[in-house]
Design a protein around this motif. Structure first.
Motif, short mmCIF file in Angstrom:
data_model
loop_
_atom_site.label_atom_id
_atom_site.label_comp_id
_atom_site.label_asym_id
_atom_site.label_seq_id
_atom_site.Cartn_x
_atom_site.Cartn_y
_atom_site.Cartn_z
N ILE A 97 58.40 47.34 -10.87
CA ILE A 97 58.37 48.72 -10.41
C ILE A 97 57.65 48.75 -9.07
O ILE A 97 56.93 47.79 -8.72
CB ILE A 97 57.67 49.63 -11.45
CG1 ILE A 97 58.06 51.09 -11.25
CG2 ILE A 97 56.15 49.45 -11.41
CD1 ILE A 97 57.67 51.99 -12.42
N THR A 98 57.83 49.79 -8.32
CA THR A 98 57.15 49.94 -7.03
C THR A 98 56.26 51.18 -7.05
O THR A 98 56.43 52.07 -7.89
CB THR A 98 58.16 50.07 -5.88
OG1 THR A 98 58.90 51.31 -6.05
CG2 THR A 98 59.13 48.89 -5.85
N SER A 99 55.35 51.24 -6.11
CA SER A 99 54.52 52.44 -5.98
C SER A 99 55.36 53.64 -5.60
O SER A 99 55.04 54.78 -5.96
CB SER A 99 53.41 52.20 -4.95
OG SER A 99 52.48 51.26 -5.42
N LEU A 100 56.45 53.40 -4.88
CA LEU A 100 57.37 54.49 -4.54
C LEU A 100 57.97 55.08 -5.82
O LEU A 100 58.07 56.30 -5.96
CB LEU A 100 58.47 53.97 -3.61
CG LEU A 100 59.41 55.01 -3.00
CD1 LEU A 100 58.65 56.04 -2.19
CD2 LEU A 100 60.46 54.32 -2.14
N ALA A 120 53.22 55.47 -0.30
CA ALA A 120 53.64 54.48 -1.30
C ALA A 120 54.47 53.37 -0.66
O ALA A 120 54.31 52.19 -0.98
CB ALA A 120 54.42 55.16 -2.41
N ALA A 121 55.39 53.75 0.24
CA ALA A 121 56.23 52.75 0.91
C ALA A 121 55.38 51.79 1.73
O ALA A 121 55.64 50.57 1.76
CB ALA A 121 57.26 53.44 1.78
N LYS A 122 54.35 52.30 2.36
CA LYS A 122 53.46 51.45 3.15
C LYS A 122 52.72 50.46 2.25
O LYS A 122 52.60 49.26 2.57
CB LYS A 122 52.45 52.31 3.91
CG LYS A 122 51.44 51.54 4.76
CD LYS A 122 50.53 52.50 5.52
CE LYS A 122 49.57 51.76 6.43
NZ LYS A 122 48.59 50.97 5.64
N LEU A 123 52.23 50.95 1.10
CA LEU A 123 51.52 50.07 0.17
C LEU A 123 52.46 49.05 -0.46
O LEU A 123 52.08 47.90 -0.70
CB LEU A 123 50.83 50.91 -0.90
CG LEU A 123 49.64 51.74 -0.40
CD1 LEU A 123 49.24 52.79 -1.44
CD2 LEU A 123 48.45 50.85 -0.05
N ASP A 124 53.70 49.45 -0.73
CA ASP A 124 54.69 48.49 -1.25
C ASP A 124 54.98 47.40 -0.21
O ASP A 124 55.11 46.22 -0.55
CB ASP A 124 55.99 49.22 -1.60
CG ASP A 124 55.90 50.01 -2.89
OD1 ASP A 124 55.05 49.68 -3.74
OD2 ASP A 124 56.68 50.97 -3.05
N ASP A 125 55.06 47.81 1.04
CA ASP A 125 55.30 46.82 2.11
C ASP A 125 54.13 45.84 2.21
O ASP A 125 54.34 44.64 2.38
CB ASP A 125 55.52 47.55 3.43
CG ASP A 125 55.79 46.59 4.58
OD1 ASP A 125 56.81 45.88 4.53
OD2 ASP A 125 54.96 46.53 5.51
N GLY A 155 48.12 50.70 -4.96
CA GLY A 155 49.37 51.39 -5.27
C GLY A 155 49.34 52.25 -6.51
O GLY A 155 50.40 52.71 -6.97
N ILE A 156 48.15 52.51 -7.08
CA ILE A 156 48.02 53.29 -8.31
C ILE A 156 47.71 54.75 -7.97
O ILE A 156 46.80 55.03 -7.19
CB ILE A 156 46.91 52.73 -9.21
CG1 ILE A 156 47.20 51.27 -9.57
CG2 ILE A 156 46.76 53.58 -10.47
CD1 ILE A 156 48.44 51.06 -10.42
N PRO A 157 48.42 55.72 -8.56
CA PRO A 157 48.14 57.13 -8.30
C PRO A 157 46.85 57.60 -8.99
O PRO A 157 46.45 57.07 -10.03
CB PRO A 157 49.36 57.85 -8.90
CG PRO A 157 50.43 56.80 -8.96
CD PRO A 157 49.69 55.53 -9.27
#
Length: 458
Positions: free
Chosen positions: A22-25, A58-63, A76-78
């Motif tokens: 899963i991704t942060s996005l 989220a996209a930045k953290l996934d990258d 990446g955790i909400p």
């Protein structure tokens, strides 16, 4: 992957992220959808981060993760934070502490605790509703109610809050109400709240969560809405003790002399046989009928299950003694009155210092806030909560104590709960921990002791 948001923990999410399942996005989209689906009824969130803003973060953290840059165990955790913590314009959220007077106030700085969390890679989903001004607006105000956010509802109570007392069995309690309900409703796996006397522990208990009222000072209160000069506490909430400690280590000041050098997860014991406990009597330690109307069988159930918990702990722990005589009702009442006197003395000055950090304040003084509420009575003083007597008393009593009078009251109250109660019980009975029902006046004792912490378990 569709997640069971009310149940899944931050640690479980981190494993899914690390394994690329899963991704942060994905996370922010699912949590944002959950908030939109249920918050109209629960009113746990007072401000919700815009989805495009969340997706960008989220996209930045996934990258970063794809490039092998992981900021820590919470990357990446909400999470959500009580609307007592300021956020600057970059977060696209209001900072109001539940009051209409602060809409559009634009804090110049973000609260240190929020900045530390986002720098560690957590994603802020929004601000949580609360008892307005940390329950320092009016006596008799329902737990979890604010003029701007409305009445927060428990995720576990059918039919919502009814007239059973300001902290009745239907009430989610306060003042960090939304911080607790948001987790139990699956709006985020983690949250941050603030506490004076039960504002973390009571809502967490009613939401079946873990929390810790930290020793004042070990988590920064900078740019949090002020309540007291030396007794405010900021702390995390989570579904497991593992997640609780991980978030605490993110937000704690590691330079503080009372914090272990490597954080808390390096020094706590995982073996019950290492710990001795003292218990307090649940027949006596429960909320008074003035704030919690009796319900058939409810108190009996609480007492029965508390005693069952004591028995279970006794089978696991090194030693359990009790019930112990912690502090008399008369001493507790007198000491709490003393501390409230110091708070009323300080609040106006603390309030003005707080508004000095806002770019566009509608009000700058406590008198200005009181007048704003009167001028906007229909939204700030509605029929369900028409008073602001705590604010008025704080204005009348502002700076009324001499330094000597203040110190005498402050020290006397602290000694009554720390030296003469908690420390005395720990020493006389040779125990490490004192346990009792959170839905009682035990949080008052911890607030008075000031230097100590309290853990609430589900």
């Amino acid at each position: 992957m569709k997640l069971d948001l009310p149940k899944i923990t931050a640690s479980e999410l981190q494993r899914l992220l690390s394994d690329g399942k899963i991704t942060s996005l994905d996370l922010v989209r699912q949590y944002h959808d959950q908030i939109l689906k249920h918050n109209d009824r629960l009113k746990a969130m007072i401000s919700i981060s815009p989805l495009p803003h969340l997706e960008k973060i989220a996209a930045k953290l996934d990258d970063e993760r794809r490039r092998g840059v992981v900021r820590g165990g919470m990357h990446g955790i909400p999470f959500v934070v009580k609307d007592a913590m300021d956020t600057s314009s970059e977060f696209q959220l209001e900072s109001t502490n539940g009051g209409w007077a602060f809409v559009g106030s634009q804090p110049r700085e973000t609260a240190t605790v929020v900045r530390m969390a986002v720098d560690a890679g957590l994603i802020l989903m929004g601000k949580a509703n609360l008892s307005q001004y940390g329950n320092w607006k009016a006596s008799g105000m329902s737990g979890g109610w604010s003029a701007r956010g409305g009445q927060t509802q428990s995720a576990y109570v059918r039919g919502g809050v009814v007239d059973d007392g300001i902290y009745g069995h239907s009430n989610p309690s306060g003042s960090s109400t939304g911080s607790a309900v948001a987790i139990s409703a699956g709006f985020a796996p983690l949250s941050i709240g603030a506490d004076f006397n039960g504002s973390l522990t009571n809502p967490a208990t009613r939401a079946a969560l873990f929390t810790i009222r930290t020793t004042p000072g070990i988590v920064s209160e900078h740019r949090g809405f002020p309540f007291s000069k030396n007794r405010d506490s900021v702390g995390p909430m989570a579904k497991t003790t593992d997640d609780l400690v991980k978030l605490l280590n993110v937000i704690v000041d590691l330079s503080h002399p009372e914090v272990p050098d490597q954080g808390y997860n390096t020094s706590f014991s995982r073996d019950w046989k290492d710990i001795s406990f003292a218990t307090i009597d649940p027949h006596h330690w429960h909320l008074p009928e003035a704030v919690q109307k009796p319900q058939p069988g409810a108190l009996d159930q609480i007492i029965r299950e508390t005693l069952a918990a004591y028995k279970k702990i006794a089978s696991l722990a090194k030693r359990v003694v009790g019930p112990v005589d912690l502090i008399s009702d008369e001493t507790l009442d007198e000491s709490m009155d003393d501390v409230l006197t110091t708070i009323k003395n300080d609040f106006s000055t603390l309030f003005e210092a707080y508004t000095g950090g806002l770019n566009s304040p509608k009000v700058k003084t406590l008198a200005g806030l009181i007048n704003f509420n009167k001028q906007h009575r229909e939204i700030e003083l509605p029929d369900c909560s028409p008073k602001q007597d705590k604010l008025i008393q704080s204005l009348e009593d502002a700076n009324s104590l001499t330094d000597a009078e203040y110190d005498r009251l402050d020290v006397k109250a602290t000694v009554s709960a720390a030296d003469d109660a908690i420390d005395k019980m720990l020493r006389e009975h040779g125990v490490d921990v004192i346990i009792g029902p959170a839905d009682s006046r035990l949080p008052d004792v911890v607030a008075l002791a000031s230097k100590l912490c309290a853990l609430s378990v589900n």
